[in-house]
Scaffold this motif. Structure first.
Motif, PDB file in Angstrom:
ATOM      1  N   GLU A  85      16.617  15.213  21.791  1.00 13.09           N
ATOM      2  CA  GLU A  85      15.491  16.091  22.077  1.00 13.09           C
ATOM      3  C   GLU A  85      15.789  17.525  21.638  1.00 13.09           C
ATOM      4  O   GLU A  85      16.928  17.985  21.700  1.00 13.09           O
ATOM      5  CB  GLU A  85      15.185  16.069  23.580  1.00 13.09           C
ATOM      6  N   ASP A  86      14.763  18.238  21.211  1.00  7.16           N
ATOM      7  CA  ASP A  86      14.813  19.667  20.885  1.00  7.16           C
ATOM      8  C   ASP A  86      15.769  20.029  19.750  1.00  7.16           C
ATOM      9  O   ASP A  86      16.233  21.152  19.669  1.00  7.16           O
ATOM     10  CB  ASP A  86      15.159  20.500  22.117  1.00  7.16           C
ATOM     11  N   LYS A  87      16.098  19.094  18.875  1.00  2.52           N
ATOM     12  CA  LYS A  87      16.970  19.402  17.741  1.00  2.52           C
ATOM     13  C   LYS A  87      16.226  19.355  16.419  1.00  2.52           C
ATOM     14  O   LYS A  87      16.707  19.883  15.432  1.00  2.52           O
ATOM     15  CB  LYS A  87      18.133  18.418  17.679  1.00  2.52           C
ATOM     16  N   HIS A  88      15.099  18.720  16.373  1.00  5.89           N
ATOM     17  CA  HIS A  88      14.357  18.538  15.143  1.00  5.89           C
ATOM     18  C   HIS A  88      13.035  19.291  15.195  1.00  5.89           C
ATOM     19  O   HIS A  88      12.415  19.394  16.252  1.00  5.89           O
ATOM     20  CB  HIS A  88      14.096  17.042  14.893  1.00  5.89           C
ATOM     21  N   PRO A  89      12.591  19.814  14.027  1.00  6.23           N
ATOM     22  CA  PRO A  89      11.295  20.507  14.017  1.00  6.23           C
ATOM     23  C   PRO A  89      10.151  19.522  14.239  1.00  6.23           C
ATOM     24  O   PRO A  89      10.285  18.326  14.020  1.00  6.23           O
ATOM     25  CB  PRO A  89      11.230  21.126  12.622  1.00  6.23           C
ATOM     26  N   ALA A  90       9.020  20.064  14.644  1.00  4.76           N
ATOM     27  CA  ALA A  90       7.843  19.229  14.910  1.00  4.76           C
ATOM     28  C   ALA A  90       7.325  18.622  13.607  1.00  4.76           C
ATOM     29  O   ALA A  90       7.156  19.320  12.615  1.00  4.76           O
ATOM     30  CB  ALA A  90       6.767  20.066  15.581  1.00  4.76           C
ATOM     31  N   TYR A  91       7.077  17.337  13.613  1.00  3.11           N
ATOM     32  CA  TYR A  91       6.557  16.597  12.463  1.00  3.11           C
ATOM     33  C   TYR A  91       5.108  16.273  12.775  1.00  3.11           C
ATOM     34  O   TYR A  91       4.815  15.442  13.621  1.00  3.11           O
ATOM     35  CB  TYR A  91       7.399  15.335  12.268  1.00  3.11           C
ATOM     36  N   ARG A  92       4.189  16.970  12.089  1.00  9.41           N
ATOM     37  CA  ARG A  92       2.779  16.858  12.455  1.00  9.41           C
ATOM     38  C   ARG A  92       1.908  16.893  11.206  1.00  9.41           C
ATOM     39  O   ARG A  92       2.376  17.230  10.125  1.00  9.41           O
ATOM     40  CB  ARG A  92       2.409  17.999  13.387  1.00  9.41           C
ATOM     41  N   PRO A  93       0.616  16.601  11.330  1.00  7.17           N
ATOM     42  CA  PRO A  93      -0.285  16.684  10.172  1.00  7.17           C
ATOM     43  C   PRO A  93      -0.437  18.123   9.689  1.00  7.17           C
ATOM     44  O   PRO A  93      -0.592  19.049  10.497  1.00  7.17           O
ATOM     45  CB  PRO A  93      -1.617  16.157  10.696  1.00  7.17           C
ATOM     46  N   VAL A  94      -0.356  18.312   8.362  1.00  8.61           N
ATOM     47  CA  VAL A  94      -0.481  19.630   7.738  1.00  8.61           C
ATOM     48  C   VAL A  94      -1.308  19.469   6.468  1.00  8.61           C
ATOM     49  O   VAL A  94      -1.189  18.476   5.760  1.00  8.61           O
ATOM     50  CB  VAL A  94       0.913  20.210   7.385  1.00  8.61           C
ATOM     51  N   VAL A  95      -2.148  20.455   6.168  1.00  9.87           N
ATOM     52  CA  VAL A  95      -2.926  20.454   4.933  1.00  9.87           C
ATOM     53  C   VAL A  95      -2.200  21.319   3.906  1.00  9.87           C
ATOM     54  O   VAL A  95      -1.845  22.467   4.191  1.00  9.87           O
ATOM     55  CB  VAL A  95      -4.346  21.013   5.169  1.00  9.87           C
ATOM     56  N   PHE A  96      -1.942  20.764   2.722  1.00  6.39           N
ATOM     57  CA  PHE A  96      -1.383  21.519   1.606  1.00  6.39           C
ATOM     58  C   PHE A  96      -2.518  21.802   0.638  1.00  6.39           C
ATOM     59  O   PHE A  96      -3.234  20.895   0.232  1.00  6.39           O
ATOM     60  CB  PHE A  96      -0.269  20.731   0.911  1.00  6.39           C
ATOM     61  N   ARG A  97      -2.676  23.081   0.272  1.00  4.93           N
ATOM     62  CA  ARG A  97      -3.767  23.489  -0.596  1.00  4.93           C
ATOM     63  C   ARG A  97      -3.188  24.062  -1.893  1.00  4.93           C
ATOM     64  O   ARG A  97      -2.447  25.030  -1.870  1.00  4.93           O
ATOM     65  CB  ARG A  97      -4.627  24.527   0.121  1.00  4.93           C
ATOM     66  N   ASP A  98      -3.553  23.436  -3.018  1.00  2.00           N
ATOM     67  CA  ASP A  98      -3.137  23.903  -4.344  1.00  2.00           C
ATOM     68  C   ASP A  98      -4.146  24.942  -4.800  1.00  2.00           C
ATOM     69  O   ASP A  98      -5.294  24.625  -5.076  1.00  2.00           O
ATOM     70  CB  ASP A  98      -3.083  22.723  -5.319  1.00  2.00           C
ATOM     71  N   ARG A  99      -3.724  26.201  -4.888  1.00  2.00           N
ATOM     72  CA  ARG A  99      -4.635  27.285  -5.239  1.00  2.00           C
ATOM     73  C   ARG A  99      -5.056  27.212  -6.701  1.00  2.00           C
ATOM     74  O   ARG A  99      -6.154  27.605  -7.044  1.00  2.00           O
ATOM     75  CB  ARG A  99      -3.974  28.635  -4.964  1.00  2.00           C
ATOM     76  N   ALA A 100      -4.200  26.713  -7.599  1.00  2.00           N
ATOM     77  CA  ALA A 100      -4.521  26.667  -9.023  1.00  2.00           C
ATOM     78  C   ALA A 100      -5.600  25.632  -9.324  1.00  2.00           C
ATOM     79  O   ALA A 100      -6.466  25.846 -10.162  1.00  2.00           O
ATOM     80  CB  ALA A 100      -3.267  26.373  -9.832  1.00  2.00           C
ATOM     81  N   ALA A 101      -5.554  24.491  -8.657  1.00  2.00           N
ATOM     82  CA  ALA A 101      -6.485  23.407  -8.945  1.00  2.00           C
ATOM     83  C   ALA A 101      -7.652  23.344  -7.966  1.00  2.00           C
ATOM     84  O   ALA A 101      -8.604  22.599  -8.192  1.00  2.00           O
ATOM     85  CB  ALA A 101      -5.744  22.072  -8.935  1.00  2.00           C
ATOM     86  N   GLY A 102      -7.572  24.093  -6.869  1.00  2.00           N
ATOM     87  CA  GLY A 102      -8.629  24.019  -5.867  1.00  2.00           C
ATOM     88  C   GLY A 102      -8.646  22.683  -5.153  1.00  2.00           C
ATOM     89  O   GLY A 102      -9.689  22.167  -4.781  1.00  2.00           O
ATOM     90  N   TYR A 103      -7.473  22.116  -4.947  1.00  2.00           N
ATOM     91  CA  TYR A 103      -7.324  20.787  -4.363  1.00  2.00           C
ATOM     92  C   TYR A 103      -6.526  20.900  -3.076  1.00  2.00           C
ATOM     93  O   TYR A 103      -5.558  21.665  -3.000  1.00  2.00           O
ATOM     94  CB  TYR A 103      -6.599  19.891  -5.368  1.00  2.00           C
TER      95      TYR A 103
END
Length: 90
Positions: free
Chosen positions: A3-21
């Motif tokens: 417990e409390d040794k690893h960062p939180a693994y959660r849903p995240v949105v990655f946004r590519d600014r060059a492609a608008g994706y």
């Protein structure tokens, strides 16, 4: 897992600014910005400069180097090599 040794693994949105994706995946990346996704939920958003949508290798716009043309260009500029019997620069 401890417990409390690893960062939180959660849903995240990655946004590519060059492609608008943007794409939703799970990650330990953190961000102060948030975005409302298509499902109505709010997720942290991480802006990236390049992803598979804009990278030349994945989009098929990668340039290939013509090695034979480079050798011919070198020989035109500097002449053929002395080992090959041609006249080279002294």
């Amino acid at each position: 897992m401890q417990e409390d040794k690893h960062p939180a693994y959660r849903p995240v949105v990655f946004r590519d600014r060059a492609a608008g994706y943007a794409f939703l995946t799970r990650s330990t990346a953190t961000s102060d910005q948030e975005i409302t996704w298509d499902d109505g939920e709010t997720y942290p958003v991480v802006d990236v400069e390049i992803s598979s949508e804009s990278h030349p290798f994945y989009t098929g716009k990668a340039r290939t180097v013509d090695s034979e043309g480079r050798i011919a260009q070198f020989e035109r500029r500097f002449g053929s090599t002395p080992e090959s019997g041609g006249e080279g620069r002294a």
